[in-house]
Design a protein around this motif. Structure first.
Motif, PDB file in Angstrom:
ATOM      1  N   ALA A  29       0.828  -1.209   0.000  1.00 44.25           N
ATOM      2  CA  ALA A  29       0.000   0.000   0.000  1.00 44.25           C
ATOM      3  C   ALA A  29       0.860   1.256   0.000  1.00 44.25           C
ATOM      4  N   ALA A  30       1.952   1.246   0.781  1.00 47.17           N
ATOM      5  CA  ALA A  30       2.816   2.430   0.846  1.00 47.17           C
ATOM      6  C   ALA A  30       3.479   2.707  -0.502  1.00 47.17           C
ATOM      7  N   ASP A  31       3.787   1.651  -1.263  1.00 48.21           N
ATOM      8  CA  ASP A  31       4.492   1.821  -2.539  1.00 48.21           C
ATOM      9  C   ASP A  31       3.565   2.026  -3.732  1.00 48.21           C
ATOM     10  N   HIS A  32       2.373   1.388  -3.707  1.00 47.93           N
ATOM     11  CA  HIS A  32       1.583   1.332  -4.939  1.00 47.93           C
ATOM     12  C   HIS A  32       0.100   1.674  -4.791  1.00 47.93           C
ATOM     13  N   ALA A  33      -0.395   1.905  -3.588  1.00 51.72           N
ATOM     14  CA  ALA A  33      -1.831   2.164  -3.439  1.00 51.72           C
ATOM     15  C   ALA A  33      -2.165   3.625  -3.727  1.00 51.72           C
ATOM     16  N   ASN A  34      -3.307   3.838  -4.308  1.00 49.79           N
ATOM     17  CA  ASN A  34      -3.808   5.193  -4.505  1.00 49.79           C
ATOM     18  C   ASN A  34      -4.194   5.777  -3.143  1.00 49.79           C
ATOM     19  N   THR A  35      -3.650   6.932  -2.801  1.00 44.39           N
ATOM     20  CA  THR A  35      -3.942   7.552  -1.499  1.00 44.39           C
ATOM     21  C   THR A  35      -4.544   8.944  -1.673  1.00 44.39           C
ATOM     22  N   GLU A  36      -5.357   9.094  -2.713  1.00 51.49           N
ATOM     23  CA  GLU A  36      -5.986  10.385  -2.972  1.00 51.49           C
ATOM     24  C   GLU A  36      -7.469  10.196  -3.267  1.00 51.49           C
ATOM     25  N   ILE A  37      -8.303  10.976  -2.593  1.00 56.59           N
ATOM     26  CA  ILE A  37      -9.745  10.982  -2.823  1.00 56.59           C
ATOM     27  C   ILE A  37     -10.176  12.423  -3.057  1.00 56.59           C
ATOM     28  N   LEU A  38     -10.680  12.727  -4.262  1.00 61.38           N
ATOM     29  CA  LEU A  38     -11.155  14.071  -4.613  1.00 61.38           C
ATOM     30  C   LEU A  38     -10.089  15.137  -4.319  1.00 61.38           C
ATOM     31  N   GLY A  39      -8.847  14.809  -4.655  1.00 63.05           N
ATOM     32  CA  GLY A  39      -7.764  15.752  -4.460  1.00 63.05           C
ATOM     33  C   GLY A  39      -7.205  15.808  -3.055  1.00 63.05           C
ATOM     34  N   TRP A  40      -7.735  14.995  -2.144  1.00 61.05           N
ATOM     35  CA  TRP A  40      -7.278  14.990  -0.750  1.00 61.05           C
ATOM     36  C   TRP A  40      -6.430  13.754  -0.507  1.00 61.05           C
ATOM     37  N   ASN A  41      -5.214  13.945  -0.037  1.00 62.48           N
ATOM     38  CA  ASN A  41      -4.303  12.838   0.234  1.00 62.48           C
ATOM     39  C   ASN A  41      -4.449  12.346   1.671  1.00 62.48           C
ATOM     40  N   PHE A  42      -4.371  11.039   1.844  1.00 63.18           N
ATOM     41  CA  PHE A  42      -4.452  10.448   3.173  1.00 63.18           C
ATOM     42  C   PHE A  42      -3.296   9.459   3.337  1.00 63.18           C
ATOM     43  N   PRO A  43      -2.884   9.161   4.573  1.00 67.46           N
ATOM     44  CA  PRO A  43      -1.768   8.231   4.798  1.00 67.46           C
ATOM     45  C   PRO A  43      -2.127   6.820   4.316  1.00 67.46           C
ATOM     46  N   SER A  44      -1.167   6.120   3.750  1.00 70.47           N
ATOM     47  CA  SER A  44      -1.432   4.759   3.271  1.00 70.47           C
ATOM     48  C   SER A  44      -1.782   3.812   4.411  1.00 70.47           C
ATOM     49  N   THR A  45      -1.344   4.128   5.636  1.00 74.12           N
ATOM     50  CA  THR A  45      -1.663   3.260   6.779  1.00 74.12           C
ATOM     51  C   THR A  45      -3.152   3.226   7.081  1.00 74.12           C
ATOM     52  N   TRP A  46      -3.918   4.181   6.558  1.00 71.37           N
ATOM     53  CA  TRP A  46      -5.357   4.153   6.790  1.00 71.37           C
ATOM     54  C   TRP A  46      -6.009   2.946   6.137  1.00 71.37           C
ATOM     55  N   TYR A  47      -5.357   2.365   5.151  1.00 71.94           N
ATOM     56  CA  TYR A  47      -5.903   1.134   4.584  1.00 71.94           C
ATOM     57  C   TYR A  47      -5.976   0.031   5.627  1.00 71.94           C
ATOM     58  N   ASN A  48      -5.054   0.056   6.601  1.00 70.47           N
ATOM     59  CA  ASN A  48      -5.113  -0.936   7.670  1.00 70.47           C
ATOM     60  C   ASN A  48      -6.410  -0.844   8.462  1.00 70.47           C
ATOM     61  N   SER A  49      -6.979   0.362   8.520  1.00 69.29           N
ATOM     62  CA  SER A  49      -8.214   0.554   9.271  1.00 69.29           C
ATOM     63  C   SER A  49      -9.418  -0.096   8.592  1.00 69.29           C
ATOM     64  N   VAL A  50      -9.321  -0.339   7.281  1.00 65.21           N
ATOM     65  CA  VAL A  50     -10.425  -1.002   6.580  1.00 65.21           C
ATOM     66  C   VAL A  50     -10.692  -2.362   7.204  1.00 65.21           C
ATOM     67  N   LEU A  51      -9.626  -3.041   7.614  1.00 68.18           N
ATOM     68  CA  LEU A  51      -9.780  -4.339   8.257  1.00 68.18           C
ATOM     69  C   LEU A  51     -10.614  -4.208   9.526  1.00 68.18           C
ATOM     70  N   GLY A  52     -10.299  -3.195  10.338  1.00 67.15           N
ATOM     71  CA  GLY A  52     -11.075  -2.980  11.556  1.00 67.15           C
ATOM     72  C   GLY A  52     -12.517  -2.599  11.278  1.00 67.15           C
ATOM     73  N   VAL A  53     -12.744  -1.733  10.279  1.00 69.44           N
ATOM     74  CA  VAL A  53     -14.114  -1.333   9.925  1.00 69.44           C
ATOM     75  C   VAL A  53     -14.926  -2.544   9.494  1.00 69.44           C
ATOM     76  N   ALA A  54     -14.331  -3.375   8.634  1.00 75.39           N
ATOM     77  CA  ALA A  54     -15.042  -4.563   8.160  1.00 75.39           C
ATOM     78  C   ALA A  54     -15.432  -5.453   9.332  1.00 75.39           C
ATOM     79  N   GLU A  55     -14.530  -5.622  10.278  1.00 73.97           N
ATOM     80  CA  GLU A  55     -14.808  -6.520  11.392  1.00 73.97           C
ATOM     81  C   GLU A  55     -15.827  -5.919  12.359  1.00 73.97           C
ATOM     82  N   VAL A  56     -15.778  -4.597  12.547  1.00 77.34           N
ATOM     83  CA  VAL A  56     -16.781  -3.952  13.400  1.00 77.34           C
ATOM     84  C   VAL A  56     -18.181  -4.116  12.803  1.00 77.34           C
TER      85      VAL A  56
END
Length: 527
Positions: free
Chosen positions: A349-376
């Motif tokens: 994710a740090a090397d190749h993931a898209n980290t921009e939504i509507l021109g706003w950049n977010f840290p690649s580590t936020w992808y790790n949170s998807v795992l938590g959201v899915a489980e919640v």
């Protein structure tokens, strides 16, 4: 609130107090201390928290903050290791960084065996969890200090503290329910939902701070989170089983003294030997990782042998340990994939993931949170489904097999997403990672909640906390194998690496499902 059972500590304490105040038993050699509370809360019809025992709330709350701190730190740990020294990292190669993170995870779960034993024989589960939480908090505060030395000191404290906390807090959840209580699996699903609230929030907070403000700011957030978890755990202690007495299967005084001296001597010898080997230049980082992997294989084999041969384990209990080996192996295979969410997938994710939504950049580590959201999101659905089905719900081995298959499919998605990519400049759409994490999170909820619940039901009475520690050893073994396998990440193409991992995992899950008829017979009366 119903009247406490005669075996409850509150009732016993009250009787002892009255006897003392009236002169009966005061100063008498025949007076006995209050009997420990071994009665599950579910024998008293308490439904104080979403239809479950009140003790589920402080235990779930503790896990929210423990996972916030642990996974928040782990979301940035591999990146911190791989970052340049000039930028505040430790300057490791990416493959080495992933391997060291896996070795760290191995040690966390290896120490859980000692944590389970200490709870069963010396401390009691409540105090083991409390002391473990204090050590974890101290470890994160140490890592907040921006020096390499304090990083290793902090990781050592977290390893010991997590080994004390993790197996015993899960065992305490099991003690809230009778073995035949149909709420048990649903209760573990709610508990696991709490775990994954922390798994979501940790990477969001620590990931953002670490990648934008500095790695040690992220470690500081983890420290504060663990402190909050300890506060609410202590405030909710009156609803927890085992808080008023020591170990349920405590060692006799003479054996206890010998055990304490042996433990202290063992720690001193271990540290002295490690210091000498480091000074001699033999104990390098690579050899430490290899040694950790070897211990992760030997430890569960040895522990199964101890439990099978123990005179404290009845013939019936021994028979239920055989199918538990299958569940243990399934957990190992699944977690080989799951733990890479915080190593190879974080690096990808740090090397190749898209980290921009509507021109706003977010840290690649936020992808790790998807795992938590899915489980919640998945956990309450799974809890409601199992509770609604009652005795018609699938057998535990079916659930575990399904969880393993879903884990394998998550990596097959990554193999598909990376096929045909070449060079260093390509970018992966967010939906590929999200789909992979959703599959992985769903499989984790189904497998881990069922596995933890089955562990508390199949555990021999004299090894209740230690059997949960044995479940943690499946995570140690997965990390130990991963510490070696992730070295291939930098050598193989991404489609080959993720494809082989995913295919092996799917086949293993299908094998568990195929073994269901035998599992159903040998696990009876556990469903």
């Amino acid at each position: 609130m119903p009247t406490p059972s005669p075996a409850s500590p509150d009732h016993a304490d009250e009787g002892h107090r009255r006897a003392t105040e009236t002169g009966h038993g005061a100063g008498q050699h025949t007076a006995r201390p209050p009997a420990p509370d071994t009665t599950p809360e579910s024998t008293r019809p308490e439904r104080g928290f979403l239809g479950h025992p009140r003790g589920l709330l402080p235990l779930s709350g503790l896990e929210i903050w423990e996972r916030f701190s642990f996974l928040g730190m782990q979301a940035i740990l591999v990146l911190y290791f791989a970052d340049t020294v000039r930028a505040g990292g430790l300057g490791m190669a990416s493959g080495t960084a992933a391997s060291v993170v896996a070795a760290y995870g191995t040690l966390v779960y290896l120490v859980s065996v000692a944590g389970g034993w200490l709870a069963d024989r010396i401390l009691g589960s409540y105090r083991a969890v409390l002391f473990g939480g204090v050590l974890i908090a101290c470890g994160h505060y140490s890592m907040a200090v921006p020096t390499a030395t304090m990083t290793w000191v902090g990781l050592g404290l977290i390893i010991v503290g997590t080994g004390l906390l993790k197996p015993n807090v899960s065992a305490m959840v099991g003690k809230l329910y009778a073995t035949d209580d149909e709420r048990r699996d649903a209760g573990f699903a709610l508990y696991y939902m709490g775990i994954n609230i922390g798994a979501f929030l940790g990477p969001v907070v620590s990931g953002w701070l670490g990648q934008t403000q500095g790695w040690h700011w992220g470690f500081s957030a983890a420290a504060i989170g663990m402190t909050l978890g300890l506060v609410q755990y202590v405030l909710g202690r009156r609803h927890l089983a085992g808080r008023k007495h020591a170990a349920e299967f405590a060692l006799p005084p003479a054996a206890l003294r010998r055990a304490i001296w042996l433990i202290l001597a063992g720690v001193v010898v271990l540290f002295a030997a490690a210091a000498l080997l480091v000074a001699a230049g033999w104990l390098t980082m690579a050899r430490t990782v290899d040694l950790t992997s070897l211990v992760s294989v030997v430890a569960p084999v040895a522990y199964f042998l101890v439990m099978f041969r123990s005179p404290r384990v009845s013939r019936e209990e021994r028979g239920r340990l055989r199918p538990y080996i299958v569940l243990f192996a399934a957990s190992v295979v699944f977690n080989l994939v799951l733990f890479q969410a915080y190593s190879t997938m974080t690096l990808l994710a740090a090397d190749h993931a898209n980290t921009e939504i509507l021109g706003w950049n977010f840290p690649s580590t936020w992808y790790n949170s998807v795992l938590g959201v899915a489980e919640v999101l998945v956990a309450p659905v799974v809890a409601a489904l199992w509770q609604r089905l009652g005795r018609r719900q699938p057998h535990a081995s079916v659930k575990v097999g399904l969880g393993v298959v879903l884990g394998g499919l998550s990596f097959l998605v990554m193999a598909w997403a990376t096929t045909g990519r070449a060079g260093d400049g390509w970018t992966m759409a967010a939906w590929w990672l999200i789909a992979s994490y959703v599959l992985l999170g769903t499989g984790d909820v189904v497998l881990q909640t069922t596995g933890m619940s089955a562990t508390t039901k199949l555990a021999p009475a004299a090894f209740s906390s230690q059997t949960m520690a044995l479940w943690m050893l499946s995570l140690a073994l997965a990390n130990g194998i991963q510490a070696q396998s992730v070295k291939l990440y930098a050598q193989l193409s991404a489609p080959a690496y993720f494809g082989v991992n995913g295919a092996v995992t799917v086949v293993a899950g299908l094998a568990v499902v195929a073994a269901v008829p035998w599992m159903r017979r040998t696990m009876a009366p556990v469903h």
